[in-house]
Structure formats: structure tokens, C-alpha cells
Design a protein around this motif. Structure first.
Motif, PDB file in Angstrom:
ATOM      1  N   ASP A  15       0.829  -1.203   0.000  1.00 26.97           N
ATOM      2  CA  ASP A  15       0.000   0.000   0.000  1.00 26.97           C
ATOM      3  C   ASP A  15       0.862   1.250   0.000  1.00 26.97           C
ATOM      4  OD1 ASP A  15      -2.313  -1.420   0.001  1.00 26.97           O
ATOM      5  OD2 ASP A  15      -2.786  -1.117   2.113  1.00 26.97           O
ATOM      6  N   ARG A  16       0.380   2.302  -0.698  1.00 26.96           N
ATOM      7  CA  ARG A  16       0.990   3.623  -0.688  1.00 26.96           C
ATOM      8  C   ARG A  16       2.366   3.664  -1.345  1.00 26.96           C
ATOM      9  NH1 ARG A  16       3.896   6.798   2.633  1.00 26.96           N
ATOM     10  NH2 ARG A  16       4.427   5.066   3.967  1.00 26.96           N
ATOM     11  N   SER A  17       2.707   2.659  -2.142  1.00 31.61           N
ATOM     12  CA  SER A  17       4.066   2.631  -2.675  1.00 31.61           C
ATOM     13  C   SER A  17       4.140   2.596  -4.195  1.00 31.61           C
ATOM     14  CB  SER A  17       4.813   1.426  -2.108  1.00 31.61           C
ATOM     15  OG  SER A  17       4.174   0.240  -2.509  1.00 31.61           O
ATOM     16  N   ASP A  18       3.029   2.715  -4.895  1.00 29.30           N
ATOM     17  CA  ASP A  18       3.000   2.683  -6.359  1.00 29.30           C
ATOM     18  C   ASP A  18       3.478   1.354  -6.932  1.00 29.30           C
ATOM     19  OD1 ASP A  18       2.063   5.354  -6.570  1.00 29.30           O
ATOM     20  OD2 ASP A  18       4.104   6.101  -6.365  1.00 29.30           O
ATOM     21  N   LEU A  97       9.620  11.967  -9.071  1.00 32.11           N
ATOM     22  CA  LEU A  97       9.128  13.294  -8.703  1.00 32.11           C
ATOM     23  C   LEU A  97       7.632  13.291  -8.376  1.00 32.11           C
ATOM     24  CD1 LEU A  97      11.029  15.474 -11.301  1.00 32.11           C
ATOM     25  CD2 LEU A  97      11.445  15.373  -8.840  1.00 32.11           C
ATOM     26  N   GLN A  98       6.890  12.314  -8.907  1.00 29.38           N
ATOM     27  CA  GLN A  98       5.447  12.254  -8.699  1.00 29.38           C
ATOM     28  C   GLN A  98       5.022  11.077  -7.823  1.00 29.38           C
ATOM     29  OE1 GLN A  98       4.245  11.951 -12.767  1.00 29.38           O
ATOM     30  NE2 GLN A  98       4.445  14.132 -13.152  1.00 29.38           N
ATOM     31  N   ALA A  99       5.970  10.370  -7.235  1.00 26.87           N
ATOM     32  CA  ALA A  99       5.653   9.182  -6.435  1.00 26.87           C
ATOM     33  C   ALA A  99       4.741   9.537  -5.261  1.00 26.87           C
ATOM     34  CB  ALA A  99       6.937   8.540  -5.925  1.00 26.87           C
ATOM     35  N   PRO A 102       6.318   9.772   0.077  1.00 27.16           N
ATOM     36  CA  PRO A 102       7.206  10.923   0.275  1.00 27.16           C
ATOM     37  C   PRO A 102       8.673  10.534   0.468  1.00 27.16           C
ATOM     38  CG  PRO A 102       5.667  10.703   2.114  1.00 27.16           C
ATOM     39  CD  PRO A 102       5.301   9.669   1.102  1.00 27.16           C
ATOM     40  N   MET A 103       8.940   9.296   0.892  1.00 32.95           N
ATOM     41  CA  MET A 103      10.334   8.865   1.057  1.00 32.95           C
ATOM     42  C   MET A 103      11.020   8.703  -0.299  1.00 32.95           C
ATOM     43  SD  MET A 103      10.410   6.464   4.458  1.00 32.95           S
ATOM     44  CE  MET A 103       9.982   4.995   3.623  1.00 32.95           C
ATOM     45  N   LEU A 104      10.280   8.617  -1.377  1.00 31.14           N
ATOM     46  CA  LEU A 104      10.844   8.617  -2.725  1.00 31.14           C
ATOM     47  C   LEU A 104      10.786  10.016  -3.338  1.00 31.14           C
ATOM     48  CD1 LEU A 104       9.224   5.403  -4.232  1.00 31.14           C
ATOM     49  CD2 LEU A 104      11.579   5.687  -3.478  1.00 31.14           C
ATOM     50  N   ARG A 105       9.650  10.676  -3.164  1.00 31.79           N
ATOM     51  CA  ARG A 105       9.400  11.957  -3.821  1.00 31.79           C
ATOM     52  C   ARG A 105      10.311  13.075  -3.299  1.00 31.79           C
ATOM     53  NH1 ARG A 105       4.352  12.246  -2.664  1.00 31.79           N
ATOM     54  NH2 ARG A 105       4.568  13.654  -0.916  1.00 31.79           N
TER      55      ARG A 105
END
Length: 136
Positions: A15-18, A97-99, A102-105
Motif C-alpha cells: 500500500d501507498r508505494s506505487d 518526482l510524482q511518487a 514521500p520517502m521517494l518523492r
């Protein structure tokens, strides 16, 4: 890859990780190895996602989290046609940039800003050389 797949719930850890889980048999493991970024299209809607496999018995399922199902306007158990396309380095940067996570973005945004700040002085110097000559 174009394939008709049945929509299933994602594992709770996804979940929440694309993350999108599609069997390696269906997605062509060489074209889309584990952890590759790809553009997933369904119902005329496209999203950049990270592709992983799954170990479910049915190879013809795609595992999407709640937000992804909402984005694509899908329900669990529905069968739809999905298209998976490769993205290059620019597509990967756009994904970061659009992930959703937030830990990726956030690190991606900081990296792009840092790159632009580093390149800016070079651009200013080139403009001086091209249009203004060297200062005396």
C-alpha cells in the motif's frame, strides 16, 4: 505488453508505494524486470508504477492497492485490458518526482533542485561568453 487481467487487492505491505504486481509470465520478465518503472494504462488512464511479480496461483491477475484502483476506476474482481510500456531514464525521474511515497518523492525533488543550482552558474558563464564577452 497488452493483456486482459483480473484486478485483485495488493498485499498490505504494498500500500501507498506505487507497486503493481503482475506475474513475470504475463509481463515478460526481460522487458520488465523486478523493480522496473513502467507506464501502466487502463481505461484511457496512465500512471507510472513500479513492477513486481507475485506468487499467486492465477497468473492472469494484477494486484493494485486501493488508491490505484480508484485512479483507474476499477473494482476488485473486474477484468480489464491493461497496457504496460517501458519508460526511459526521464520517465523514471518523472516517476520519482510524482511518487505517492514521500520517502521517494522528497529526495528526488531535492536532487533535481540541487542539480539545477549546480548547473545554473555554468549557464550564466556560457551566456556571458556568447553575448557579453569576458568582463575586464
Amino acid at each position: 505488453m497488452r493483456e486482459r487481467l483480473t484486478v485483485a487487492k495488493a498485499y498490505s505491505s504494498d500500500d501507498r508505494s506505487d507497486l503493481v504486481r503482475i506475474s513475470a509470465i504475463v509481463r515478460d520478465r526481460k522487458a520488465f524486470p523486478r523493480w522496473s518503472v513502467a507506464k501502466l494504462t487502463c481505461n484511457g488512464i496512465s500512471k507510472r508504477v513500479v513492477v513486481l511479480g507475485h506468487d499467486e496461483v492465477n497468473d492472469k491477475i494484477i494486484m493494485l492497492d486501493f488508491d490505484q484502483r480508484e485512479d483507474f476506476r476499477l473494482k476488485v474482481g473486474e477484468e480489464e485490458e491493461f497496457s504496460l510500456d517501458r519508460v526511459g531514464p526521464c520517465g523514471t525521474v518523472l516517476y520519482l518526482l510524482q511518487a505517492r511515497d514521500p520517502m521517494l518523492r522528497l529526495p528526488a525533488i531535492i536532487s533535481v533542485i540541487s542539480f539545477l543550482v549546480g548547473v545554473l552558474p555554468i549557464g550564466v558563464d556560457l551566456l556571458k561568453i556568447l553575448f557579453g564577452g569576458f568582463p575586464e
